[in-house]
Write a protein that holds these residues in place. Structure first.
Motif, PDB file in Angstrom:
ATOM      1  N   ALA A 376       8.776  -4.827  -4.231  1.00  0.00           N
ATOM      2  CA  ALA A 376       7.738  -3.690  -3.868  1.00  0.00           C
ATOM      3  C   ALA A 376       8.156  -2.388  -4.003  1.00  0.00           C
ATOM      4  CB  ALA A 376       6.923  -4.050  -2.987  1.00  0.00           C
ATOM      5  N   ARG A 377       9.661  -2.198  -3.409  1.00  0.00           N
ATOM      6  CA  ARG A 377      10.009  -1.098  -3.141  1.00  0.00           C
ATOM      7  C   ARG A 377      10.773  -0.426  -4.416  1.00  0.00           C
ATOM      8  NH1 ARG A 377      11.186  -3.410   2.111  1.00  0.00           N
ATOM      9  NH2 ARG A 377      10.314  -1.960   3.883  1.00  0.00           N
ATOM     10  N   LEU A 380       7.890   1.020  -6.105  1.00  0.00           N
ATOM     11  CA  LEU A 380       7.480   2.459  -5.698  1.00  0.00           C
ATOM     12  C   LEU A 380       8.338   3.411  -6.029  1.00  0.00           C
ATOM     13  CD1 LEU A 380       6.707   1.335  -1.793  1.00  0.00           C
ATOM     14  CD2 LEU A 380       5.029   2.120  -3.492  1.00  0.00           C
ATOM     15  N   GLY A 385       1.880   3.469  -7.582  1.00  0.00           N
ATOM     16  CA  GLY A 385       1.260   4.015  -6.239  1.00  0.00           C
ATOM     17  C   GLY A 385      -0.010   3.257  -6.326  1.00  0.00           C
ATOM     18  N   SER A 388      -2.017   1.762  -9.388  1.00  0.00           N
ATOM     19  CA  SER A 388      -1.126   2.019 -10.569  1.00  0.00           C
ATOM     20  C   SER A 388      -1.220   0.570 -11.532  1.00  0.00           C
ATOM     21  CB  SER A 388       0.025   2.447 -10.334  1.00  0.00           C
ATOM     22  OG  SER A 388       0.183   3.685  -9.771  1.00  0.00           O
ATOM     23  N   LYS A 409       1.781  -5.178  -2.728  1.00  0.00           N
ATOM     24  CA  LYS A 409       2.321  -4.527  -1.794  1.00  0.00           C
ATOM     25  C   LYS A 409       2.627  -3.133  -2.154  1.00  0.00           C
ATOM     26  CE  LYS A 409       4.913  -8.553   0.436  1.00  0.00           C
ATOM     27  NZ  LYS A 409       4.998  -8.281   1.777  1.00  0.00           N
ATOM     28  N   ALA A 410       2.838  -2.728  -3.358  1.00  0.00           N
ATOM     29  CA  ALA A 410       3.052  -1.561  -3.666  1.00  0.00           C
ATOM     30  C   ALA A 410       1.871  -0.527  -3.975  1.00  0.00           C
ATOM     31  CB  ALA A 410       3.875  -1.201  -4.835  1.00  0.00           C
ATOM     32  N   LEU A 475       6.915  -3.496   4.233  1.00  0.00           N
ATOM     33  CA  LEU A 475       6.939  -2.167   4.005  1.00  0.00           C
ATOM     34  C   LEU A 475       6.416  -1.355   5.368  1.00  0.00           C
ATOM     35  CD1 LEU A 475       7.282  -3.202   0.909  1.00  0.00           C
ATOM     36  CD2 LEU A 475       5.662  -1.244   0.332  1.00  0.00           C
ATOM     37  N   GLU A 479       5.665   3.814   4.131  1.00  0.00           N
ATOM     38  CA  GLU A 479       6.013   3.404   2.811  1.00  0.00           C
ATOM     39  C   GLU A 479       4.831   2.961   1.815  1.00  0.00           C
ATOM     40  OE1 GLU A 479      10.472   1.480   2.305  1.00  0.00           O
ATOM     41  OE2 GLU A 479       9.333   0.530   3.759  1.00  0.00           O
ATOM     42  N   ARG A 480       4.264   2.428   2.820  1.00  0.00           N
ATOM     43  CA  ARG A 480       3.054   1.361   2.287  1.00  0.00           C
ATOM     44  C   ARG A 480       1.787   2.201   1.788  1.00  0.00           C
ATOM     45  NH1 ARG A 480       1.816  -4.025   3.483  1.00  0.00           N
ATOM     46  NH2 ARG A 480       3.368  -3.842   5.108  1.00  0.00           N
ATOM     47  N   PRO A 481       1.379   2.196   0.645  1.00  0.00           N
ATOM     48  CA  PRO A 481       0.113   2.768   0.074  1.00  0.00           C
ATOM     49  C   PRO A 481      -0.957   2.356   0.767  1.00  0.00           C
ATOM     50  CG  PRO A 481       1.630   2.348  -1.772  1.00  0.00           C
ATOM     51  CD  PRO A 481       1.993   1.437  -0.618  1.00  0.00           C
TER      52      PRO A 481
END
Length: 830
Positions: A376-377, A380, A385, A388, A409-410, A475, A479-481
């Motif tokens: 997920a990182r 990102l 986002g 997406s 997660k992203a 996250l 960080e977490r959308p």
């Protein structure tokens, strides 16, 4: 045959005649009772009984034998086969034996039926013709199709012998009429008049033989038989006038309507409804009769009004659906706002519990969560986002499961790109969704169609180093959308009605509701696992994956080739202690046909989904696996896969009742609710609805419509499936409102197949059809005609969007409609 004379009082008697329909029909019965009255009158007056003028049964037998050997019979046969070409076969009746009957009877007075008689006189037709037209208009008004089909008994009495001899000559034949919602009663009368003439000329061809030739099972033609009788006679027994009361007219299949009266309509009309008690209750039958009478009288008084504007009953548009069509209302909070949060909660609660099994590799919930966090990182960092699109060009694997969680997660929406699909299909989905990133492997990247997306090979050395360096913890808030319940979770492409696949945008709330319902309604047993065998390109792949991960069951990933054959699936079930499997009926049939079906007994919960389950396969399942449960689940990608469910017990297969937070609406073409026993189109509302179709506002508005029974912004999904509301609750499948078919779990729009064929060089015309009775035997066959400017002969057609194997030869059992078959396709069960 039996006769009984009952003395009710010194001045009132009743003569009861009972006879088998194989001995007398209605017309023959009238001749018989007229002769009884004639003999009684002569004896009462002391006169000699006059001789009978009836012909002999031998003459009737000879007349019938001559007809069977005549050219006239072949002409009649050809007429009826042509007349019913393309007609939908009537659905199977639930009636399976003699059983008790119910009826609703009564005679309408001459004053009350005057509008009917006067309307018939004004139209220049007998009242019998008008009544048939009124019934056809009623069927259209309560239905959702521009065609009505019902059985019509005919006397078949031609010649003096037949007209004077009591006996059984009656025949039931179909009346098929086009009736649109904007047609007037006058239009329908004209069509009935036009249809009855040829029907009477060809009435001697036996209806039972016609059904056999058409391959239609059961009795009758459709769910209704309309018997109009205009030889209601007034009899005199000496000086006493007798009133005829027709108690029954023989066998009942479906709903039988009897209307009888004098030829000129004087004295009123008797209108009786008969049915089987296992199909209709007395109260329901009485309500139908009341509606029908009201419709007959209102429509007769206004023959210029459109059929669709004549409400056959009072409809409360704000009324709540039948309780059996509304799923339980269950709070949605316990799993969290989105799929990522739901899995993180599960991983935190049971970090060491097995989550995914791939071959000899076992990954715990904590390990899987850590892998997904790292990926997920990475996503990102690549610009992924909120909402997406992220393409997953991956086979069924641990990497694919990790990617699904990482995309959630992203904050993105995963887009399945099945490597086994044709390159043209993958290329279209890439173009349609324009993903920011495509996740794949080094080997598969070479086959990936050209795309502007960032292609990330998960086994690339640089990518592996980046993943290793990334933090494995969940996250942080920074960080977490933000991902709300209504945020996009995936985009899955289904068939398109115009040759263009449709991208369904599913949301987190829909998957969470489906997964929570299944785990809450069918709790898992200690030690059991879920088989992951369905491609993510189908919504069942998503509910299969999250159904295991969020409910705390290990997900055993089936190797690519293992699910192509029944024995491979059997080995997986036995080796891994699989307790839950989702299959399409065609694969279920293959499993039950196998010699090792007994090895499947460890799996206690089987889900049939993706296409219609037959009663035959349900019975076979019960015999082969008596300790297991078979669920029939109904749904679509537009409603997160499963919206209705039924536990199969015996051959009576239904779509069932709604899952949690879901409502089924069965409506006619004016969005009016239908009642038990009636047919309408199925609409779904509630938590499972998708957002709509990607970048297709017009198509979304066509299929996701405003819900007139809900809150101002609530929507319904129009499924296109025709269903019947059951008296016992829930619904059963009747057919489609369009040309969509299901093949081994694949949703196929015939128009899409035809559009693909038309795009091939040298093709001037194209048609597609599905052949085969059992799900396992069905094949999709394409037919083409050569273009006028083409000289190609015998070319094999192959198109970019055709599935693998589409160049196989057509099976010889498939009848060719006017043009030769070019290809047939029978895809593997998903």
């Amino acid at each position: 045959m039996a006769h009984a004379l009952l003395r009710l009082s010194p001045s009132r008697h009743r003569l009861v005649l009972t006879y088998h329909h194989g001995v007398l029909d209605g017309y023959g019965q009238s001749l018989h009772t007229a002769r009884i009255a004639e003999v009684y009158t002569a004896l009462a007056a002391g006169r000699t009984v006059p001789g009978s003028t009836a012909g002999s049964l031998a003459a009737l037998v000879e007349q019938d034998r001559a007809y069977e050997e005549s050219a006239r019979r072949e002409d009649d046969r050809a007429y009826w086969l042509e007349r019913l070409a393309g007609a939908d076969a009537p659905g199977p009746s639930r009636y399976r034996g003699a059983g008790p009957r119910v009826r609703s009877r009564g005679r309408l007075t001459e004053e009350r039926t005057r509008p009917v008689v006067e309307a018939a006189r004004a139209a220049g037709v007998p009242w019998t013709v008008l009544v048939i037209a009124l019934v056809a208009a009623y069927r259209r008004a309560v239905g959702d199709r521009d065609e009505v089909l019902f059985g019509l008994p005919l006397t078949t009495r031609v010649g003096r012998a037949a007209l004077t001899t009591p006996g059984m000559l009656a025949n039931e034949l179909p009346l098929r009429l086009a009736v649109g919602r904007w047609d007037t009663l006058a239009d329908v009368v004209g069509r009935v008049r036009g249809a009855l003439g040829p029907a009477l000329r060809h009435q001697r061809y036996r209806g039972e033989q016609l059904r056999r030739e058409l391959g239609w099972t059961g009795a009758g033609f459709g769910a209704l038989m309309v018997n109009v009788m205009a030889f209601d006679r007034t009899l005199r027994f000496g000086s006493v006038e007798a009133v005829t009361d027709q108690l029954s007219t023989g066998p009942v299949h479906g709903l039988t309507l009897n209307v009888h009266g004098a030829p000129d309509g004087s004295g009123g009309l008797a209108l009786d409804l008969h049915a089987h008690a296992d199909e209709h209750s007395e109260a329901e039958l009485a309500a139908i009769r009341d509606d029908l009478i009201g419709h007959l009288l209102r429509a007769s008084a206004d023959p210029g009004r459109p059929v669709g504007a004549m409400l056959p009953r009072s409809v409360d548009r704000d009324a709540a659906p039948d309780g059996s069509l509304r799923g339980a209302g269950v709070p949605r909070a316990p799993f969290g706002p989105n799929l990522a949060a739901a899995f993180e909660r599960r991983a935190a609660h049971e970090p060491t519990a097995p989550a995914v099994v791939e071959g000899t590799t076992r990954v715990t919930a904590g390990e899987l969560n850590a892998r997904a966090n790292r990926l997920a990182r990475l996503l990102l960092a690549r610009g992924v986002g909120p909402e997406s699109p992220v393409g997953l060009y991956l086979p069924r694997s641990l990497a694919q499961v990790t990617a699904v969680l990482a995309v959630a997660k992203a904050g993105g929406a995963y887009v399945p790109l099945d490597p086994d699909y044709p390159a043209g299909r993958v290329e279209f989905v890439l173009s349609d969704t324009a993903p920011a990133v495509v996740l794949t492997t080094t080997a598969l990247a070479a086959a990936l169609p050209r795309t502007s997306a960032q292609v990330v090979a998960l086994d690339d050395a640089d990518v592996l180093r980046e993943l290793t360096a990334a933090a494995q913890d969940d996250l942080t808030c920074a960080e977490r959308p933000a991902a709300a319940p209504e945020s996009a979770a995936y985009v899955i492409h289904t068939s398109g009605s115009t040759g263009r696949p449709k991208g369904v945008v599913g949301v987190h709330a829909g998957v969470l509701n489906r997964v929570r319902w299944f785990g809450g309604t069918f709790p898992h047993r200690e030690g059991e696992a879920v088989l992951g065998k369905t491609s993510l390109s189908f919504i069942d792949g998503t509910t299969e994956l999250f159904g295991a991960l969020l409910n705390g069951l290990p997900l055993v990933l089936a190797p690519a080739g293992a699910v192509a054959a029944a024995d491979g699936l059997t080995d997986l079930v036995e080796r891994h202690g699989i307790g839950r499997v989702t299959v399409v009926p065609s694969l279920l049939g293959a499993l039950l046909d196998g010699a090792d079906a007994h090895r499947l007994s460890a799996c206690r919960l089987w889900v049939s989904s993706g296409e219609a389950l037959t009663g035959q396969d349900a019975e076979r399942f019960a015999r082969a696996l008596p300790d297991a449960t078979l669920l029939n689940l109904y749904g679509s990608s537009e409603a997160t896969g499963d919206s209705l469910f039924a536990t199969c017990e015996g051959p009576d297969v239904a779509l069932g009742t709604p899952i949690w937070n879901t409502t089924a609406h069965v409506l006619d073409d004016q969005l009016r609710p239908v009642r038990a026993g009636e047919t309408g189109e199925l609409y779904l509302s509630g938590a499972g609805l998708a957002r709509g179709y990607l970048d297709s506002p017009d198509l979304t508005a066509e299929r996701f419509v405003a819900n007139p029974f809900g809150s101002p912004r609530e929507r319904m999904y129009r499924t296109g499936d025709r269903v019947r509301v059951r008296e016992s609750g829930g619904v059963e499948f009747v057919g489609r409102t369009d040309a969509q078919v299901k093949l081994h779990g694949h949703r196929v729009e015939l128009a899409e197949v035809e559009a693909a064929l038309l795009g091939a060089p040298g093709v001037g015309g194209a048609a597609a059809a599905l052949h085969g009775e059992r799900p396992a035997d069905r094949r999709l066959t394409g037919y083409v005609t050569r273009a006028a400017d083409s000289s190609a002969a015998g070319a094999r057609v192959s198109t970019p969007t055709s599935p693998p194997g589409s160049a196989a030869t057509s099976p010889p059992c498939c009848p060719a409609p006017r043009c030769p078959p070019t290809s047939s396709y029978s895809p593997p069960s998903r």
